[in-house]
Write an enzyme that holds these catalytic residues in place. Structure first.
Site, short mmCIF file in Angstrom:
data_model
loop_
_atom_site.label_atom_id
_atom_site.label_comp_id
_atom_site.label_asym_id
_atom_site.label_seq_id
_atom_site.Cartn_x
_atom_site.Cartn_y
_atom_site.Cartn_z
N ASP A 21 -2.61 -28.26 -11.88
CA ASP A 21 -3.06 -28.97 -10.67
C ASP A 21 -4.17 -28.20 -9.96
O ASP A 21 -4.21 -26.97 -10.00
CB ASP A 21 -1.85 -29.17 -9.73
N ASN A 69 -1.01 -41.14 -11.92
CA ASN A 69 -2.46 -40.89 -11.96
C ASN A 69 -3.26 -42.15 -12.33
O ASN A 69 -4.46 -42.23 -12.09
CB ASN A 69 -2.82 -39.76 -12.94
C1 IPE Z 1 0.55 -33.94 -11.12
O1 IPE Z 1 -0.56 -33.66 -10.35
C2 IPE Z 1 0.14 -34.57 -12.41
C3 IPE Z 1 -0.65 -33.74 -13.30
C4 IPE Z 1 -0.92 -32.48 -13.16
C5 IPE Z 1 -1.13 -34.42 -14.47
P1 IPE Z 1 -1.01 -34.67 -9.18
O2 IPE Z 1 -2.19 -34.05 -8.52
O3 IPE Z 1 -1.19 -36.02 -9.72
O4 IPE Z 1 0.26 -34.65 -8.24
P2 IPE Z 1 0.43 -35.01 -6.70
O5 IPE Z 1 -0.12 -36.38 -6.53
O6 IPE Z 1 -0.34 -34.01 -5.92
O7 IPE Z 1 1.89 -34.91 -6.47
C1 IPE Z 2 -5.01 -31.90 -11.87
O1 IPE Z 2 -5.96 -31.74 -10.85
C2 IPE Z 2 -5.48 -32.81 -12.97
C3 IPE Z 2 -4.85 -34.13 -13.00
C4 IPE Z 2 -3.90 -34.52 -12.20
C5 IPE Z 2 -5.31 -35.05 -14.00
P1 IPE Z 2 -6.14 -32.81 -9.72
O2 IPE Z 2 -7.12 -33.83 -10.18
O3 IPE Z 2 -4.85 -33.34 -9.25
O4 IPE Z 2 -6.82 -31.92 -8.57
P2 IPE Z 2 -6.41 -31.88 -7.05
O5 IPE Z 2 -4.94 -31.67 -6.98
O6 IPE Z 2 -6.84 -33.17 -6.45
O7 IPE Z 2 -7.18 -30.70 -6.51
MG MG Z 3 -3.48 -32.76 -7.89
#
Ligand code: IPE
Ligand code: IPE
Ligand code: MG
Length: 248
Positions: A21, A69
């Site tokens: 993340d 997502n």
């Molecule tokens: C969790 O991250 C899913 C992945 C790392 C693929 P998100 O960024 O989607 O999670 P939330 O929305 O902050 O809980």
């Molecule tokens: C994790 O990074 C990747 C996926 C969830 C696909 P994020 O895209 O959630 O990045 P943040 O959490 O918004 O910084």
């Molecule tokens: Mg994230």
């Protein structure tokens, strides 16, 4: 001295799960688009996968794309799917060099067809590898997985092939995507968020949780080794008392 030297080989977890993340925030901090963060995040994936294989983990499960997502802006979803296809295509020879077997779990039928094809090809191309298993959670959520297991068991009950009273934890686990793997002993989440986000809810019942503020694109094998050292310093009691654990 790095963290690697402090890892005790006889106390290694077999299965590590990671919630990767912080890509978007990493990019934003640099004044770039979120998708740039995803692109650089691939480097962190390579680093982590090779570090995990180097240290001798058996299974590494990476949360790459959740069911939730799919609710992101379509442009970001498209960018992520394209990155996924390109990365899997480009990295497959390197996986083979490192004797890594690729797997995927989730509602894969939701992925664009070119994505499904490339994924299946790389899974097939690495199927004979005898080293670490790299398991990608894609279009995955734990509630989806648990419901799928419940439906499969309900169908078996209806068909009369299993009795409700015979459904135990082992039976149930057999219907999860991770049926052939041990539960992850360690779950790592980057980016400072301290939540599970619908990941492996059944399997992490007794996992050690490790949260780091490091944003995913900055994550290196050294960070992984640091997490492994922290894991090894914990006492896993499984409901018992310390003296019982120490007596083992
Ligand atoms: C969790 O991250 C899913 C992945 C790392 C693929 P998100 O960024 O989607 O999670 P939330 O929305 O902050 O809980
Ligand atoms: C994790 O990074 C990747 C996926 C969830 C696909 P994020 O895209 O959630 O990045 P943040 O959490 O918004 O910084
Ligand atoms: Mg994230």
């Amino acid at each position: 001295m790095g963290f690697k030297e402090h890892i005790q080989p006889d106390k290694l977890p077999q299965h590590v799960a990671i919630i990767m993340d912080g890509n978007g925030r990493w990019a934003k901090q640099k004044g770039k688009l979120r998708t740039f963060g995803h692109k650089i995040g691939v480097k962190a994936v390579r680093e982590t996968v090779e570090g995990a294989a180097e240290i001798g983990l058996k299974v590494l499960t990476l949360y790459a794309f959740s069911t939730e997502n799919w609710n992101r802006p379509q442009r970001e979803i498209n960018a992520l799917m394209n990155l996924l296809v390109d990365t899997i295509h480009q990295e497959t020879p390197r996986l083979i060099e490192n004797r890594i077997q690729l797997r995927a779990m989730g509602d894969l039928s939701q992925l664009p067809s070119n994505c499904q094809r490339q994924l299946q090809k790389s899974i097939d191309d690495t199927a004979d590898q005898s080293g670490m298993i790299l398991n990608l959670a894609l279009s995955y959520s734990a509630r989806w997985e648990i419901l799928r297991a419940v439906k499969a068991l309900a169908a078996q009950v209806q068909a009369g092939t299993i009795r409700p009273e015979d459904i135990d934890e082992a039976q149930f686990s057999k219907h999860l995507c991770t049926a052939e793997f041990p539960d992850p002993e360690l779950l790592i989440r980057t980016s400072g968020e301290q939540r599970i986000s619908n990941y492996l809810l059944w399997q992490i019942a007794y996992s050690e949780l490790y949260f780091t503020s490091c944003l995913w694109p900055d994550f290196t094998r050294e960070h992984l080794f640091e997490a492994l050292v922290a894991y090894q310093q914990r006492e896993r009691r499984f409901g018992k008392i310390s003296e019982q654990v120490a007596a083992l």
